[in-house]
Design an enzyme around this catalytic site. Structure first.
Site, mmCIF file in Angstrom:
data_model
loop_
_atom_site.group_PDB
_atom_site.id
_atom_site.type_symbol
_atom_site.label_atom_id
_atom_site.label_comp_id
_atom_site.label_asym_id
_atom_site.label_seq_id
_atom_site.Cartn_x
_atom_site.Cartn_y
_atom_site.Cartn_z
ATOM 1 N N LYS A 142 0.865 -1.179 0.000
ATOM 2 C CA LYS A 142 0.000 0.000 0.000
ATOM 3 C C LYS A 142 0.901 1.228 0.000
ATOM 4 C CE LYS A 142 -3.591 0.358 0.030
ATOM 5 N NZ LYS A 142 -4.628 0.677 -0.935
ATOM 6 N N HIS A 174 -10.386 -7.057 -4.409
ATOM 7 C CA HIS A 174 -10.090 -5.962 -3.485
ATOM 8 C C HIS A 174 -10.515 -6.339 -2.067
ATOM 9 C CE1 HIS A 174 -11.758 -2.286 -1.424
ATOM 10 N NE2 HIS A 174 -10.533 -1.882 -1.670
HETATM 11 O O1 GKR Z 1 -7.142 -0.281 4.226
HETATM 12 O O2 GKR Z 1 -6.112 1.600 3.993
HETATM 13 C C1 GKR Z 1 -6.678 0.620 3.535
HETATM 14 C C2 GKR Z 1 -6.776 0.456 2.046
HETATM 15 O O3 GKR Z 1 -6.206 1.569 1.421
HETATM 16 C C3 GKR Z 1 -8.196 0.233 1.616
HETATM 17 O O4 GKR Z 1 -9.058 1.127 2.243
HETATM 18 C C4 GKR Z 1 -8.380 0.308 0.127
HETATM 19 O O5 GKR Z 1 -9.741 0.380 -0.189
HETATM 20 O O6 GKR Z 1 -7.355 -1.881 0.120
HETATM 21 C C5 GKR Z 1 -7.899 -0.899 -0.603
HETATM 22 C C6 GKR Z 1 -7.223 -0.676 -1.917
HETATM 23 O O7 GKR Z 1 -6.717 -1.626 -2.482
HETATM 24 O O8 GKR Z 1 -7.235 0.444 -2.439
HETATM 25 MG MG MG Z 2 -6.394 -0.559 -4.311
#
Ligand code: GKR
Ligand code: MG
Length: 420
Positions: free
Chosen positions: A189, A316
């Site tokens: 991420k 996702h």
């Molecule tokens: O959990 O912070 C998180 C992610 O950024 C999530 O909210 C996203 O919706 O996992 C997600 C993604 O792949 O963008």
């Molecule tokens: Mg994503």
């Protein structure tokens, strides 16, 4: 088999201080647990978002579906649509793309559709995968989902993962996660630090794990030129680049020159995005998510479209509990076209916190075996449900707002979308 009564229970569980492009995860993740109490004593289970605005929509829909038959999914979808009306639920983090009334209806319907399928499966003694055409795989592969993170929420105790704020920290986190779960693909991420630093983290992962497919997801934190620069630098390193920039047009511009496929869970997230997204060839991979694509059957329709138009399919995830994981596994097992290991936030959840009876879902070799029981294959643990509901009542959090939380901690903070 008619629905006699619906129970919607909000629950909370501890969430580490995971960083993303719009802030930091709050100390608790919120979910809703749906129970459809049917004739014959069957109870169908569903799980979805737990934000207060979403709970209100679930409650309205719960009343509308009471008295309907769990096998009549079209009528249930119509009833949900009428109950939800034309309002649009927008999550406060925006990391699953924009909101629309169609996405809202499909999100609310999904929670009931999954619960209906669970009830159907339990009543006929077959797993949900069989109701979706039958499993084409008995193990569903997932990827290691790495996050930059703090060691603890401010004022809280350090969690077992510790801090990860540089390439070494990310590699350490990956090793630990892979040792524990056996994942065969890795996603980072991003959107947290300037792109050069995230490129370094990916290079460090490549050096540490020469054979594992890698992905980077900055949640649209970059401009088109930055996205192209990162894509060029990571040529031959990433299996796909996820949501580098915002919107179908921006993604299409990047996709025309990027050497790897672009994936999304932000620019194609509702039926109205499919035609423009496909026409403009904005994406090479769709990360589908049954929680907002309208449940398991609609997700299968989307996957068939992806297959027809040559778009790859991954899955996702957001912070979730075991009922959602069971639904993801049943769907993925029955989806021929699944082309990549799915995302899951599962490792970030404490093992002693869930609402299901332990044992039905286990990771080994980076995959979860399809449960053998009927329906979703998981059972609700009423004591655990009461415990997580109590945590919800006590924690005081009522929605997920990563930016507001970060700004309480660092008043000058601004989200990074688009930041670089
Ligand atoms: O959990 O912070 C998180 C992610 O950024 C999530 O909210 C996203 O919706 O996992 C997600 C993604 O792949 O963008
Ligand atoms: Mg994503």
């Amino acid at each position: 088999m008619k629905i006699r009564q619906v129970t919607v229970t909000p629950v909370a569980f501890h969430d580490p201080a995971l960083l993303n492009a719009v802030g930091v995860h709050e100390p608790y993740a919120l979910r809703s647990i749906i129970q459809l109490h049917c004739e014959d004593g069957v109870v169908g289970l569903g799980e979805s978002y737990g934000d207060d605005a979403f709970l209100a929509l679930l409650e309205a829909a719960a009343e509308a579906v009471t008295g309907l038959d769990v096998f009549h999914l079209g009528l249930i979808e119509q009833a949900v649509s009428r109950a939800v009306g034309s309002g649009a639920f927008a999550d406060s983090h925006g990391l699953t793309g924009g909101s629309s009334s169609s996405k809202t209806v499909l999100s609310v319907f999904s929670a009931f559709e999954v619960a209906c399928l669970d009830a159907q499966g339990k009543s006929v003694g077959r797993p949900v995968a069989d109701l979706l055409g039958g499993a084409v795989r008995d193990r569903v592969p997932f990827s290691a989902y790495l996050f930059y993170k703090w060691a603890a929420h401010p004022g809280g105790e350090e969690d077992e993962w510790g801090a990860a704020l540089d390439p070494d920290g990310i590699v350490r986190q990956a090793r630990r996660m892979i040792d524990r779960y056996g994942f065969g693909a890795v996603k980072l991420k991003g959107g947290v630090f300037p792109p050069e630093e995230e490129i370094e983290a990916i290079r460090a992962l490549r050096a540490a794990f020469p054979d594992l497919p890698l992905r980077l997801d900055p949640n649209a934190a970059w401009t088109v030129p930055t996205s192209l620069k990162v894509a060029a630098e990571l040529e031959g390193v990433l299996e796909y680049l996820e949501d580098p920039t915002a919107g179908i047009e921006g993604m299409a511009e990047v996709a025309r020159q990027a050497p790897m496929p672009l994936a999304t869970n932000m620019c194609v997230v509702a039926p109205e995005h499919l035609a423009p997204g496909l026409k403009q060839q904005a994406i090479g991979v769709l990360l589908s998510d049954h929680h907002y694509w309208g449940g398991l059957r609609h997700s299968q329709q989307v996957s068939a479209l992806c297959a027809t138009f040559g778009v790859g399919l991954s899955m996702h995830s957001n912070s979730h509990l075991g009922i959602s994981l069971a639904a993801m596994v049943q769907l993925a097992a029955a989806t021929q076209h699944l082309s990549y290991a799915c995302d899951t936030h599962w490792p970030w959840k404490r093992e002693d916190e869930d609402v299901i009876v332990p044992g039905a879902l286990a990771f080994s070799g980076g995959a979860v075996a399809l449960p053998t029981g009927p329906g979703l294959g998981v059972e609700l643990d009423q004591d655990a449900l009461a415990r997580q509901h109590r945590l919800y009542l006590d924690c005081g959090q009522r929605r997920r707002d990563d930016t507001a939380y970060m700004q309480r901690l660092h008043p000058g903070y601004q989200p990074h979308t688009p930041g670089w």
